[in-house]
Design a protein around this motif. Structure first.
Motif, PDB file in Angstrom:
ATOM      1  N   UNK A  28     -90.073  29.656  55.099  1.00  0.00           N
ATOM      2  CA  UNK A  28     -89.247  30.747  55.602  1.00  0.00           C
ATOM      3  C   UNK A  28     -88.439  30.261  56.788  1.00  0.00           C
ATOM      4  N   UNK A  29     -87.296  30.895  56.963  1.00  0.00           N
ATOM      5  CA  UNK A  29     -86.442  30.525  58.089  1.00  0.00           C
ATOM      6  C   UNK A  29     -87.137  30.836  59.396  1.00  0.00           C
ATOM      7  N   UNK A  30     -87.141  29.859  60.260  1.00  0.00           N
ATOM      8  CA  UNK A  30     -87.723  30.049  61.588  1.00  0.00           C
ATOM      9  C   UNK A  30     -86.684  30.714  62.481  1.00  0.00           C
ATOM     10  N   UNK A  31     -87.153  31.427  63.477  1.00  0.00           N
ATOM     11  CA  UNK A  31     -86.256  32.020  64.452  1.00  0.00           C
ATOM     12  C   UNK A  31     -85.529  30.903  65.191  1.00  0.00           C
ATOM     13  N   UNK A  32     -84.242  31.075  65.444  1.00  0.00           N
ATOM     14  CA  UNK A  32     -83.526  30.028  66.173  1.00  0.00           C
ATOM     15  C   UNK A  32     -84.080  29.858  67.575  1.00  0.00           C
ATOM     16  N   UNK A  33     -84.118  28.624  67.998  1.00  0.00           N
ATOM     17  CA  UNK A  33     -84.593  28.288  69.328  1.00  0.00           C
ATOM     18  C   UNK A  33     -83.565  28.782  70.339  1.00  0.00           C
ATOM     19  N   UNK A  34     -83.982  29.513  71.325  1.00  0.00           N
ATOM     20  CA  UNK A  34     -83.081  30.056  72.341  1.00  0.00           C
ATOM     21  C   UNK A  34     -83.434  29.500  73.713  1.00  0.00           C
ATOM     22  N   UNK A  35     -82.421  29.458  74.552  1.00  0.00           N
ATOM     23  CA  UNK A  35     -82.611  28.993  75.919  1.00  0.00           C
ATOM     24  C   UNK A  35     -83.305  30.083  76.720  1.00  0.00           C
ATOM     25  N   UNK A  36     -84.473  29.764  77.217  1.00  0.00           N
ATOM     26  CA  UNK A  36     -85.154  30.663  78.137  1.00  0.00           C
ATOM     27  C   UNK A  36     -84.601  30.316  79.507  1.00  0.00           C
ATOM     28  N   UNK A  37     -83.563  31.036  79.922  1.00  0.00           N
ATOM     29  CA  UNK A  37     -82.759  30.666  81.082  1.00  0.00           C
ATOM     30  C   UNK A  37     -83.583  30.667  82.366  1.00  0.00           C
ATOM     31  N   UNK A  63     -77.754  23.418  70.911  1.00  0.00           N
ATOM     32  CA  UNK A  63     -76.966  24.625  70.632  1.00  0.00           C
ATOM     33  C   UNK A  63     -75.806  24.667  71.619  1.00  0.00           C
ATOM     34  N   UNK A  64     -74.595  24.628  71.074  1.00  0.00           N
ATOM     35  CA  UNK A  64     -73.407  24.529  71.912  1.00  0.00           C
ATOM     36  C   UNK A  64     -73.267  25.710  72.864  1.00  0.00           C
ATOM     37  N   UNK A  65     -73.583  26.901  72.424  1.00  0.00           N
ATOM     38  CA  UNK A  65     -73.443  28.080  73.277  1.00  0.00           C
ATOM     39  C   UNK A  65     -74.339  27.973  74.507  1.00  0.00           C
ATOM     40  N   UNK A  66     -75.581  27.556  74.308  1.00  0.00           N
ATOM     41  CA  UNK A  66     -76.506  27.430  75.438  1.00  0.00           C
ATOM     42  C   UNK A  66     -76.086  26.310  76.386  1.00  0.00           C
ATOM     43  N   UNK A  67     -75.640  25.204  75.817  1.00  0.00           N
ATOM     44  CA  UNK A  67     -75.180  24.086  76.651  1.00  0.00           C
ATOM     45  C   UNK A  67     -73.953  24.505  77.451  1.00  0.00           C
TER      46      UNK A  67
END
Length: 117
Positions: A28-37, A63-67
């Protein structure tokens, strides 16, 4: 004999696939890794804040958005610090000029060798 081996191979591959896939939960698709700011929004950044940043990884790198968010924040902080440094250096240069001017005005005139007494 060839057909028997081919059927046995297909059965083994199918059995392994069923064991691995099961009900499909393994793939199953895993949740995308997000930046814990961890960058604090209420104070200027410190070196330890930058060291603590861990950017989430995507399929093809970061992830370009987080970078971009982290780099924008760092760029804004650096620009603010550069402006503050320039302001302080200008104030210091003005204070030095005023001090030198005051010292020059308070210095008594020097007597040279022409005062022939």
């Amino acid at each position: 004999m060839f057909w028997f081996m081919l059927v046995a191979l297909v059965v083994v591959v199918a059995a392994v696939a069923m064991a691995v896939l099961g009900d499909g939960s393994a793939l199953k698709d895993a949740e995308p890794d997000r930046l814990d700011d961890p960058l604090p929004p209420d104070r200027p950044l410190a070196r330890s804040d930058i060291d603590a940043v861990r950017l989430p990884v995507a399929v093809r790198g970061y992830r370009m958005l987080d970078v971009d968010e982290v780099l924008d924040r760092l760029g804004a902080e650096l620009a603010e610090r550069d402006a503050r440094i320039a302001e302080l250096e200008a104030s210091l240069a003005g204070a030095r000029a005023t001090l030198l001017k005051d010292l020059h005005e308070q210095r008594p005139p020097q007597e040279g060798p022409e005062s022939g007494e």
